[in-house]
Motif scaffolding. Structure first.
Motif, PDB file in Angstrom:
ATOM      1  N   THR A 108       0.262  -1.359   0.161  1.00  0.00           N
ATOM      2  CA  THR A 108       0.311   0.077  -0.344  1.00  0.00           C
ATOM      3  C   THR A 108       0.711   1.244  -0.137  1.00  0.00           C
ATOM      4  O   THR A 108       0.381   2.243  -0.645  1.00  0.00           O
ATOM      5  N   SER A 109       1.669   1.385   0.908  1.00  0.00           N
ATOM      6  CA  SER A 109       3.249   2.037   0.401  1.00  0.00           C
ATOM      7  C   SER A 109       3.680   2.463  -0.317  1.00  0.00           C
ATOM      8  O   SER A 109       3.572   3.562  -0.820  1.00  0.00           O
ATOM      9  N   HIS A 110       3.486   1.515  -1.151  1.00  0.00           N
ATOM     10  CA  HIS A 110       4.689   1.522  -2.786  1.00  0.00           C
ATOM     11  C   HIS A 110       3.068   1.743  -3.704  1.00  0.00           C
ATOM     12  O   HIS A 110       3.546   2.918  -4.264  1.00  0.00           O
ATOM     13  N   LEU A 111       2.087   1.940  -3.312  1.00  0.00           N
ATOM     14  CA  LEU A 111       1.254   2.733  -4.226  1.00  0.00           C
ATOM     15  C   LEU A 111       1.485   4.318  -3.589  1.00  0.00           C
ATOM     16  O   LEU A 111       1.060   4.853  -4.756  1.00  0.00           O
ATOM     17  N   LEU A 112       1.201   4.540  -2.445  1.00  0.00           N
ATOM     18  CA  LEU A 112       0.872   5.932  -1.985  1.00  0.00           C
ATOM     19  C   LEU A 112       2.296   7.014  -2.219  1.00  0.00           C
ATOM     20  O   LEU A 112       1.940   7.743  -2.763  1.00  0.00           O
ATOM     21  N   THR A 113       3.108   5.942  -2.242  1.00  0.00           N
ATOM     22  CA  THR A 113       3.872   7.045  -2.547  1.00  0.00           C
ATOM     23  C   THR A 113       4.499   7.161  -4.055  1.00  0.00           C
ATOM     24  O   THR A 113       4.779   8.422  -4.712  1.00  0.00           O
ATOM     25  N   ASN A 114       3.192   6.273  -5.121  1.00  0.00           N
ATOM     26  CA  ASN A 114       3.556   6.670  -6.082  1.00  0.00           C
ATOM     27  C   ASN A 114       2.610   7.869  -7.045  1.00  0.00           C
ATOM     28  O   ASN A 114       1.961   7.296  -7.751  1.00  0.00           O
ATOM     29  N   GLY A 115       2.335   8.229  -5.586  1.00  0.00           N
ATOM     30  CA  GLY A 115       1.073   8.686  -5.962  1.00  0.00           C
ATOM     31  C   GLY A 115      -0.605   7.987  -6.585  1.00  0.00           C
ATOM     32  O   GLY A 115      -1.384   9.377  -6.175  1.00  0.00           O
ATOM     33  N   ARG A 116      -1.037   7.261  -5.890  1.00  0.00           N
ATOM     34  CA  ARG A 116      -2.493   6.787  -5.704  1.00  0.00           C
ATOM     35  C   ARG A 116      -2.910   6.649  -4.362  1.00  0.00           C
ATOM     36  O   ARG A 116      -2.280   6.540  -3.619  1.00  0.00           O
ATOM     37  N   ASP A 135     -16.210   3.362 -13.055  1.00  0.00           N
ATOM     38  CA  ASP A 135     -16.138   5.085 -12.968  1.00  0.00           C
ATOM     39  C   ASP A 135     -15.558   6.024 -12.732  1.00  0.00           C
ATOM     40  O   ASP A 135     -15.388   7.135 -12.556  1.00  0.00           O
ATOM     41  N   GLY A 136     -14.080   4.687 -12.762  1.00  0.00           N
ATOM     42  CA  GLY A 136     -12.609   6.006 -12.417  1.00  0.00           C
ATOM     43  C   GLY A 136     -12.814   6.840 -10.713  1.00  0.00           C
ATOM     44  O   GLY A 136     -11.852   7.136 -10.759  1.00  0.00           O
ATOM     45  N   GLN A 137     -13.219   5.526 -10.003  1.00  0.00           N
ATOM     46  CA  GLN A 137     -13.154   6.353  -9.450  1.00  0.00           C
ATOM     47  C   GLN A 137     -11.615   5.687  -8.118  1.00  0.00           C
ATOM     48  O   GLN A 137     -11.684   6.102  -6.921  1.00  0.00           O
ATOM     49  N   ILE A 138     -10.921   4.721  -8.425  1.00  0.00           N
ATOM     50  CA  ILE A 138     -10.248   4.452  -8.136  1.00  0.00           C
ATOM     51  C   ILE A 138      -8.595   4.440  -8.725  1.00  0.00           C
ATOM     52  O   ILE A 138      -8.811   4.256 -10.227  1.00  0.00           O
ATOM     53  N   ASN A 139      -7.726   4.942  -8.332  1.00  0.00           N
ATOM     54  CA  ASN A 139      -6.758   5.191  -9.269  1.00  0.00           C
ATOM     55  C   ASN A 139      -5.398   3.624  -8.521  1.00  0.00           C
ATOM     56  O   ASN A 139      -4.502   3.862  -8.843  1.00  0.00           O
ATOM     57  N   GLY A 140      -5.275   2.662  -8.058  1.00  0.00           N
ATOM     58  CA  GLY A 140      -4.699   1.600  -7.387  1.00  0.00           C
ATOM     59  C   GLY A 140      -5.490   0.748  -6.766  1.00  0.00           C
ATOM     60  O   GLY A 140      -6.366   0.835  -5.578  1.00  0.00           O
ATOM     61  N   LEU A 141      -4.488  -0.340  -6.986  1.00  0.00           N
ATOM     62  CA  LEU A 141      -5.859  -1.654  -6.076  1.00  0.00           C
ATOM     63  C   LEU A 141      -4.741  -2.485  -5.780  1.00  0.00           C
ATOM     64  O   LEU A 141      -3.739  -2.839  -6.854  1.00  0.00           O
ATOM     65  N   PHE A 142      -4.569  -2.737  -4.164  1.00  0.00           N
ATOM     66  CA  PHE A 142      -3.766  -3.587  -3.466  1.00  0.00           C
ATOM     67  C   PHE A 142      -4.390  -5.047  -3.825  1.00  0.00           C
ATOM     68  O   PHE A 142      -5.060  -5.375  -3.256  1.00  0.00           O
ATOM     69  N   ALA A 143      -4.669  -6.451  -4.875  1.00  0.00           N
ATOM     70  CA  ALA A 143      -5.154  -7.523  -4.858  1.00  0.00           C
ATOM     71  C   ALA A 143      -3.794  -8.122  -3.801  1.00  0.00           C
ATOM     72  O   ALA A 143      -2.695  -8.677  -4.303  1.00  0.00           O
ATOM     73  N   GLN A 144      -4.552  -9.065  -2.745  1.00  0.00           N
ATOM     74  CA  GLN A 144      -3.279  -9.965  -1.861  1.00  0.00           C
ATOM     75  C   GLN A 144      -3.274 -10.685  -2.607  1.00  0.00           C
ATOM     76  O   GLN A 144      -2.692 -11.656  -1.664  1.00  0.00           O
TER      77      GLN A 144
END
Lengths: 334, 334
Positions: A173-181, A240-249
DNA sequence: CTGAAAGCGCTTACAG
DNA sequence: CTGAAAGCGCTTACAG
């Protein structure tokens, strides 16, 4: 077929001497040892393990208590790999393998613990009744819980080697966040499958809260490609484009997500970044190559069997827990 | 820990009686049997296998002689599946597993055959020196060669369960031909990997000759995704549109071929049809869904273990060979 | 129906 | 350095 008695006869010594010679006893004269060994090799001699075990009270066998589905694992490639490598490692150390399919209802673990049929137990199962755990401890049978931490009992006083899945979830998740997601969703297992998924989700939430973000959704799915594909394909928020990052487990459901997005006309990672979990080989086959969290299978196997071996050698050193930190594998899907 | 002597004391009978009661001997009075069994269960009794084995000359163990790479299989998912299912089946029958990594140079097979440490042997290895085979036969140890047919010796007088790979190759190729593909190429393993690939190629050629066609090329590759991708991506004939059908001899290299073609701007199946071999789960994940030949893993395991069990029960029924016919799995890549 | 005895093939303490 | 003896925990032929 050949016994030490026959070798004794052929070598003109007693069977005690043969036994000692074959076991490299320092009591035996070098010349005798060589002669006996040559004759034994000539006769294709292999020691009768049952006789040795009976005499020495060791079985040379490790009991492996594992989930029922091994042998027909489809979405659980991680388990296939874990168990395969474990068997490989144990056989290299010269042990026989006794597989027991778990299930916490029956008495198998207690009975094994109190028998001399195994020298140690590796328990890969979600849980164990506390009463059985007490029998296990009292029996002094070497054991280690691997991968799963049993929750049915409260004490932490056990041998355990597991992955820090909360950290793994945080890492992804941090990786997504630090990449601006910032609009993040997680795709996780159905309730009750295993705590490890709850831990991953907990890491997901922890990272978000560190960034003062809210989660944008949690989707639960069976861990098959098909089901995950359907869940993602029919998600309103994703459409609907409401998300820009997915953490699939898991990697399988991550790949399914990417495929679903492809069919939805959503680009990965341009529109939505996707990160998986497992680091399966196939994540590196198809574009976009999957960024993922590596399950430290080798470390799990190495540390787990190492801890067990130490328990076997040094009868009951005190309980030890090891938490293994997974690593991030950066490729191109984020 | 508990022995039949302790149970005997608790039940007020002799240990012979306990042994009989626990083994459901018809000699024992029903009431005695029940009482003894209750006490045994109460004490978590589990029979000492070493003692039983020594007495009965049976080990309750099956030796599994397999290729070294199990435990670190990447491109060989088929083996992971085969061996996993085999272990699963054998454990259900109550056997311990003794894994031996093959290699035809040492004496392991002969020594095992002449020992009482295994009740039977499943040999999944490419070859065996003829001399060792003779020791194996002479020893009367139950065995079955599974998947591989050893070639080092000439006789067909052995227990063998394998897949008819020539038929598999024929099946794949015929399917391409009946779908109007005539410019066919096959992507196969490097020389010396295993005869099964030669057999698949032989089936490929057989089908072509039945249609009075020539082969349009044979590409040899390591069985990894990466290497297969490179080989296909850099193939002149494929780039130049000189072929319209590819028989890739494993699913992994078939998927790699499709990926390479995608990157070459070649459409599958419109421009080139691709057919694989194995029927791995992942072949059904990505479009185009892979048409393939199914490796009959379940049948291999069922017939192999069944044959072994019969050999164990009926000491030396005469040699039997079973050739299993693979099936075509039609999806959308042809 | 039950018990006492022998024996499976090793290892190792004891004696020499 | 080597040998004779005991014993590991079962099963089963033999005797009753």
């Amino acid at each position: 077929m050949a016994t030490i008695k026959e070798i004794a006869k052929a070598a003109g010594v007693s069977h005690s001497t043969v036994s000692r010679a074959l076991n490299h006893s320092p009591l035996i004269k070098e010349a005798t040892r060589k002669r006996v060994q040559a004759i034994a090799a000539e006769m294709d001699f292999e020691v009768n393990q049952a006789a040795r075990s009976l005499n020495q009270s060791i079985s040379n066998t490790i009991g492996l208590v594992i989930p029922e589905f091994f042998g027909d694992m489809k979405s659980e490639l991680f388990f296939a790999s874990l168990i395969g490598k474990l068997i490989h490692t144990l056989q290299l150390q010269g042990f026989l393998i006794k597989i027991e399919y778990g299930g916490i209802e029956d008495q198998r673990v207690r009975r094994l613990a109190r028998s001399k049929n195994v020298d140690g137990l590796i328990l890969i199962q979600k849980d164990l009744p506390e009463e059985d755990f007490l029998v296990l401890k009292e029996s002094r049978m070497p054991y280690v819980f691997l991968h799963y931490e049993p929750e049915l009992f409260s004490t932490k006083d056990m041998n355990l080697v597991k992955t820090d899945h909360q950290y793994g979830g945080w890492l992804a998740t941090s990786h997504l966040l630090t990449n601006g997601r910032r609009k993040l969703m997680t795709l996780t297992a159905l309730d009750g499958i295993s705590v490890e998924y709850q831990e991953r989700t907990s890491g997901f939430l922890k990272a978000l809260s560190e960034y003062r973000e809210e989660q944008s959704g949690v989707i639960k799915t069976r861990l098959t490609f098909e089901d995950a594909y359907q869940k993602v394909f029919s998600s309103r928020k994703i459409q609907d484009g409401q998300i820009n990052g997915l953490f699939a487990q898991t990697d399988i459901i991550a790949l399914a997500s990417i495929e679903a997005m492809k069919d939805l006309g959503i680009r990965v990672p341009e529109d939505i970044s996707v990160i998986g979990y497992d680091n399966l080989e196939i994540g590196s086959y198809f574009k976009p190559y999957l960024t993922t969290v590596e399950q430290p299978v080798d470390a799990l196997v190495a540390k787990g069997s190492d801890l067990l071996m130490r328990q076997i050698k040094e009868q009951g050193i005190f309980p030890e827990q090891q938490l293994i930190q997974p690593k991030l594998i950066v490729r191109s899907s984020v």
